[in-house]
Design a protein around this motif. Structure first.
Motif, PDB file in Angstrom:
ATOM      1  N   ASP A 105     -20.416  -2.666   5.593  1.00 38.44           N
ATOM      2  CA  ASP A 105     -20.561  -2.169   4.223  1.00 38.44           C
ATOM      3  C   ASP A 105     -19.225  -1.909   3.526  1.00 38.44           C
ATOM      4  O   ASP A 105     -19.204  -1.462   2.382  1.00 38.44           O
ATOM      5  CB  ASP A 105     -21.439  -0.911   4.194  1.00 38.44           C
ATOM      6  N   LEU A 106     -18.103  -2.192   4.202  1.00 38.61           N
ATOM      7  CA  LEU A 106     -16.808  -2.134   3.507  1.00 38.61           C
ATOM      8  C   LEU A 106     -16.452  -3.552   3.070  1.00 38.61           C
ATOM      9  O   LEU A 106     -16.080  -4.395   3.888  1.00 38.61           O
ATOM     10  CB  LEU A 106     -15.712  -1.578   4.424  1.00 38.61           C
ATOM     11  N   LYS A 107     -16.593  -3.793   1.798  1.00 42.31           N
ATOM     12  CA  LYS A 107     -16.286  -5.117   1.258  1.00 42.31           C
ATOM     13  C   LYS A 107     -15.266  -4.961   0.132  1.00 42.31           C
ATOM     14  O   LYS A 107     -15.468  -4.175  -0.789  1.00 42.31           O
ATOM     15  CB  LYS A 107     -17.555  -5.792   0.719  1.00 42.31           C
ATOM     16  N   LEU A 108     -14.171  -5.695   0.226  1.00 37.41           N
ATOM     17  CA  LEU A 108     -13.164  -5.678  -0.830  1.00 37.41           C
ATOM     18  C   LEU A 108     -13.542  -6.728  -1.871  1.00 37.41           C
ATOM     19  O   LEU A 108     -13.746  -7.896  -1.540  1.00 37.41           O
ATOM     20  CB  LEU A 108     -11.773  -5.957  -0.247  1.00 37.41           C
ATOM     21  N   THR A 109     -13.647  -6.295  -3.108  1.00 36.63           N
ATOM     22  CA  THR A 109     -14.066  -7.183  -4.183  1.00 36.63           C
ATOM     23  C   THR A 109     -12.873  -7.947  -4.756  1.00 36.63           C
ATOM     24  O   THR A 109     -11.710  -7.647  -4.445  1.00 36.63           O
ATOM     25  CB  THR A 109     -14.710  -6.380  -5.322  1.00 36.63           C
ATOM     26  N   ALA A 110     -13.173  -8.918  -5.605  1.00 39.91           N
ATOM     27  CA  ALA A 110     -12.112  -9.662  -6.286  1.00 39.91           C
ATOM     28  C   ALA A 110     -11.245  -8.714  -7.104  1.00 39.91           C
ATOM     29  O   ALA A 110     -10.024  -8.894  -7.194  1.00 39.91           O
ATOM     30  CB  ALA A 110     -12.722 -10.738  -7.167  1.00 39.91           C
ATOM     31  N   GLU A 111     -11.858  -7.688  -7.674  1.00 40.74           N
ATOM     32  CA  GLU A 111     -11.099  -6.695  -8.440  1.00 40.74           C
ATOM     33  C   GLU A 111     -10.140  -5.926  -7.542  1.00 40.74           C
ATOM     34  O   GLU A 111      -8.980  -5.681  -7.903  1.00 40.74           O
ATOM     35  CB  GLU A 111     -12.079  -5.718  -9.115  1.00 40.74           C
ATOM     36  N   ASP A 112     -10.617  -5.524  -6.362  1.00 43.84           N
ATOM     37  CA  ASP A 112      -9.758  -4.818  -5.397  1.00 43.84           C
ATOM     38  C   ASP A 112      -8.560  -5.681  -5.005  1.00 43.84           C
ATOM     39  O   ASP A 112      -7.407  -5.223  -5.010  1.00 43.84           O
ATOM     40  CB  ASP A 112     -10.552  -4.479  -4.132  1.00 43.84           C
ATOM     41  N   LEU A 113      -8.849  -6.937  -4.658  1.00 44.95           N
ATOM     42  CA  LEU A 113      -7.792  -7.846  -4.203  1.00 44.95           C
ATOM     43  C   LEU A 113      -6.786  -8.116  -5.315  1.00 44.95           C
ATOM     44  O   LEU A 113      -5.579  -8.188  -5.075  1.00 44.95           O
ATOM     45  CB  LEU A 113      -8.398  -9.152  -3.704  1.00 44.95           C
ATOM     46  N   SER A 114      -7.284  -8.250  -6.528  1.00 42.61           N
ATOM     47  CA  SER A 114      -6.399  -8.505  -7.666  1.00 42.61           C
ATOM     48  C   SER A 114      -5.450  -7.329  -7.895  1.00 42.61           C
ATOM     49  O   SER A 114      -4.263  -7.513  -8.181  1.00 42.61           O
ATOM     50  CB  SER A 114      -7.242  -8.768  -8.914  1.00 42.61           C
ATOM     51  N   ALA A 115      -5.976  -6.107  -7.748  1.00 41.83           N
ATOM     52  CA  ALA A 115      -5.142  -4.913  -7.936  1.00 41.83           C
ATOM     53  C   ALA A 115      -4.059  -4.829  -6.865  1.00 41.83           C
ATOM     54  O   ALA A 115      -2.897  -4.516  -7.163  1.00 41.83           O
ATOM     55  CB  ALA A 115      -6.020  -3.664  -7.898  1.00 41.83           C
ATOM     56  N   ILE A 116      -4.427  -5.130  -5.623  1.00 47.59           N
ATOM     57  CA  ILE A 116      -3.454  -5.102  -4.527  1.00 47.59           C
ATOM     58  C   ILE A 116      -2.382  -6.166  -4.739  1.00 47.59           C
ATOM     59  O   ILE A 116      -1.177  -5.908  -4.602  1.00 47.59           O
ATOM     60  CB  ILE A 116      -4.175  -5.303  -3.173  1.00 47.59           C
ATOM     61  N   GLU A 117      -2.821  -7.364  -5.102  1.00 43.43           N
ATOM     62  CA  GLU A 117      -1.877  -8.472  -5.243  1.00 43.43           C
ATOM     63  C   GLU A 117      -0.973  -8.317  -6.466  1.00 43.43           C
ATOM     64  O   GLU A 117       0.132  -8.858  -6.492  1.00 43.43           O
ATOM     65  CB  GLU A 117      -2.654  -9.792  -5.278  1.00 43.43           C
ATOM     66  N   ALA A 118      -1.407  -7.533  -7.448  1.00 36.41           N
ATOM     67  CA  ALA A 118      -0.537  -7.255  -8.598  1.00 36.41           C
ATOM     68  C   ALA A 118       0.715  -6.502  -8.143  1.00 36.41           C
ATOM     69  O   ALA A 118       1.790  -6.655  -8.738  1.00 36.41           O
ATOM     70  CB  ALA A 118      -1.294  -6.445  -9.640  1.00 36.41           C
ATOM     71  N   VAL A 119       0.589  -5.713  -7.079  1.00 39.98           N
ATOM     72  CA  VAL A 119       1.750  -5.000  -6.528  1.00 39.98           C
ATOM     73  C   VAL A 119       2.530  -5.906  -5.573  1.00 39.98           C
ATOM     74  O   VAL A 119       3.756  -6.013  -5.662  1.00 39.98           O
ATOM     75  CB  VAL A 119       1.315  -3.710  -5.795  1.00 39.98           C
ATOM     76  N   THR A 120       1.832  -6.580  -4.668  1.00 39.30           N
ATOM     77  CA  THR A 120       2.544  -7.383  -3.665  1.00 39.30           C
ATOM     78  C   THR A 120       3.324  -8.536  -4.295  1.00 39.30           C
ATOM     79  O   THR A 120       4.337  -8.972  -3.746  1.00 39.30           O
ATOM     80  CB  THR A 120       1.577  -7.931  -2.597  1.00 39.30           C
ATOM     81  N   GLN A 121       2.877  -9.001  -5.446  1.00 40.55           N
ATOM     82  CA  GLN A 121       3.592 -10.086  -6.124  1.00 40.55           C
ATOM     83  C   GLN A 121       4.953  -9.644  -6.648  1.00 40.55           C
ATOM     84  O   GLN A 121       5.804 -10.478  -6.977  1.00 40.55           O
ATOM     85  CB  GLN A 121       2.738 -10.636  -7.267  1.00 40.55           C
ATOM     86  N   ARG A 122       5.177  -8.341  -6.723  1.00 39.67           N
ATOM     87  CA  ARG A 122       6.475  -7.816  -7.178  1.00 39.67           C
ATOM     88  C   ARG A 122       7.471  -7.703  -6.026  1.00 39.67           C
ATOM     89  O   ARG A 122       8.627  -7.319  -6.241  1.00 39.67           O
ATOM     90  CB  ARG A 122       6.279  -6.439  -7.811  1.00 39.67           C
ATOM     91  N   SER A 123       7.047  -8.014  -4.828  1.00 39.52           N
ATOM     92  CA  SER A 123       7.916  -7.862  -3.662  1.00 39.52           C
ATOM     93  C   SER A 123       8.752  -9.123  -3.442  1.00 39.52           C
ATOM     94  O   SER A 123       8.576 -10.135  -4.112  1.00 39.52           O
ATOM     95  CB  SER A 123       7.064  -7.588  -2.419  1.00 39.52           C
ATOM     96  N   ARG A 124       9.635  -9.054  -2.449  1.00 37.22           N
ATOM     97  CA  ARG A 124      10.471 -10.208  -2.099  1.00 37.22           C
ATOM     98  C   ARG A 124       9.703 -11.160  -1.181  1.00 37.22           C
ATOM     99  O   ARG A 124       8.727 -10.772  -0.536  1.00 37.22           O
ATOM    100  CB  ARG A 124      11.750  -9.732  -1.402  1.00 37.22           C
ATOM    101  N   ASP A 125      10.172 -12.383  -1.102  1.00 40.29           N
ATOM    102  CA  ASP A 125       9.551 -13.411  -0.276  1.00 40.29           C
ATOM    103  C   ASP A 125      10.087 -13.294   1.154  1.00 40.29           C
ATOM    104  O   ASP A 125      11.190 -13.739   1.448  1.00 40.29           O
ATOM    105  CB  ASP A 125       9.859 -14.796  -0.863  1.00 40.29           C
ATOM    106  N   LEU A 126       9.290 -12.694   2.041  1.00 37.08           N
ATOM    107  CA  LEU A 126       9.744 -12.486   3.417  1.00 37.08           C
ATOM    108  C   LEU A 126       9.898 -13.795   4.174  1.00 37.08           C
ATOM    109  O   LEU A 126      10.709 -13.890   5.098  1.00 37.08           O
ATOM    110  CB  LEU A 126       8.771 -11.558   4.159  1.00 37.08           C
ATOM    111  N   MET A 127       9.147 -14.803   3.789  1.00 35.93           N
ATOM    112  CA  MET A 127       9.289 -16.116   4.431  1.00 35.93           C
ATOM    113  C   MET A 127      10.695 -16.669   4.161  1.00 35.93           C
ATOM    114  O   MET A 127      11.324 -17.249   5.042  1.00 35.93           O
ATOM    115  CB  MET A 127       8.217 -17.059   3.889  1.00 35.93           C
ATOM    116  N   ALA A 128      11.193 -16.470   2.952  1.00 39.00           N
ATOM    117  CA  ALA A 128      12.526 -16.953   2.585  1.00 39.00           C
ATOM    118  C   ALA A 128      13.623 -16.109   3.237  1.00 39.00           C
ATOM    119  O   ALA A 128      14.675 -16.624   3.620  1.00 39.00           O
ATOM    120  CB  ALA A 128      12.691 -16.954   1.071  1.00 39.00           C
TER     121      ALA A 128
END
Length: 343
Positions: free
Chosen positions: A309-332
């Motif tokens: 019953d714990l399901k992350l919605t598209a809205e949840d994921l979008s909110a999280i990724e709005a922050v992670t997209q501001r981070s540096r590229d660890l692969m690089a």
């Protein structure tokens, strides 16, 4: 016993999707009382968390597992006891990789763990320039065919070497790598290869050593050894610094808390579920500070993270990724999975 979701590895071993990590008994997280560590394992098993992850280099981890496994069988003689899954690692120093060397190491693990067959051996190699890792894996593959090992797996191998190894006809069940909402390097290359080749990712660092929790939300940046008092806290604080720094991390924690409140959950459960839902991820390893004074158990968070019953919605994921997209590229910056151990 709670219904903990399971996943079946390619060799047929069924494991819990949340695994109990035993790095914390290696000595780098505080003094370990072995008797108390053995005793503490029962609570996890009672909750349905029956899969334990350890290594030959994690201090007394294999011995603690062996003592508990033996006690569990003797206590339940005549009545069925819950089956445990013991995943260990073979972490040799680079050197001769003759079959007798590999056999001796596995026998030592079996003796410590008090088992006749190893459920899963996850192989780690420090230096790719030394190609004897292929020789060692060849022997491990032979021993798997002979029934000594059920599952042959890797830990901290990169995608290039994973392709090389499977190209030699060696069947790999899983690769244990760092993966979290902060460190998403496996998504760059590895996930796609693993999905295509029926290889599961078993992830660690998913809670950043405990930093991904309410405890650090709104807190001043920890800098001293007294504040970063375990090997995990120190390691993953360095990862946060590389990723984006404390300010961006605070924004991430705030976002995760908002999602957690909407889902009647915790930051830790949401952070774990985020990784559990990724392609190729078979399970998340959550550290257990077994037998360490003052260490809390986080069983309820683990159970919540994998509940249906714990399901992350598209809205949840979008909110999280709005922050992670501001981070540096660890692969690089760091490179592919495991490169932090070799650079």
């Amino acid at each position: 016993m709670s219904s903990v979701p399971k996943v079946t590895l390619s060799g047929g071993l069924e494991i819990c999707r949340v695994l109990n990590g035993m790095w914390q008994v290696s000595g780098a997280h505080g003094a370990v009382d072995k008797a108390r560590a053995v005793e503490a394992m029962q609570e996890y098993v009672d909750a349905g968390l029956t899969t334990f992850d350890m290594a030959d280099i994690y201090g007394p981890a294999e011995e603690i597992f062996g003592q508990f496994n033996s006690q569990l069988k003797s206590k339940s003689s005549g009545s069925p006891s819950p089956a445990l899954q013991g995943l260990t690692k073979y972490v040799p120093r680079p050197g001769l990789m003759e079959r007798k060397v590999v056999e001796k190491a596995l026998q030592r693990s079996m003796t410590r763990m008090q088992v006749d067959t190893l459920d899963c051996v996850q192989f780690h190699w420090w230096d790719y320039r030394d190609k004897r890792y292929l020789e060692a894996l060849g022997h491990l593959s032979d021993l798997q065919q002979e029934g000594v090992i059920r599952e042959l797996a890797l830990t901290n191998f990169d995608t290039q070497r994973l392709e090389e190894i499977t190209g030699k006809g060696i069947r790999i069940s899983s690769n244990q790598v760092q993966y979290s909402v902060i460190d998403q390097r496996p998504a760059a290359r590895m996930e796609q290869f693993c999905v295509a080749n029926n290889i599961k990712l078993l992830t660690y660092g998913t809670l950043a050593g405990g930093l991904l929790s309410e405890r650090y939300l709104g807190k001043v940046e920890p800098m001293s050894r007294a504040e970063l008092y375990t090997a995990s806290l120190s390691k993953y604080k360095n990862m946060i610094d590389t990723w984006g720094g404390w300010s961006v991390f605070q924004d991430l924690l705030a976002t995760l808390e908002t999602v957690a409140k909407r889902r009647d959950s915790s930051i830790a459960s949401v952070a774990t579920r985020y990784v559990l839902d990724r392609p190729a991820v078979g399970g998340v390893i959550v550290g257990c500070r077994l037998g360490v004074a003052g260490a809390g158990q986080h069983i309820s968070d683990s159970l919540r993270s994998c509940s249906s019953d714990l399901k992350l919605t598209a809205e949840d994921l979008s909110a999280i990724e709005a922050v992670t997209q501001r981070s540096r590229d660890l692969m690089a910056i760091i490179g592919d999975c495991g490169d932090e151990y070799r650079n």
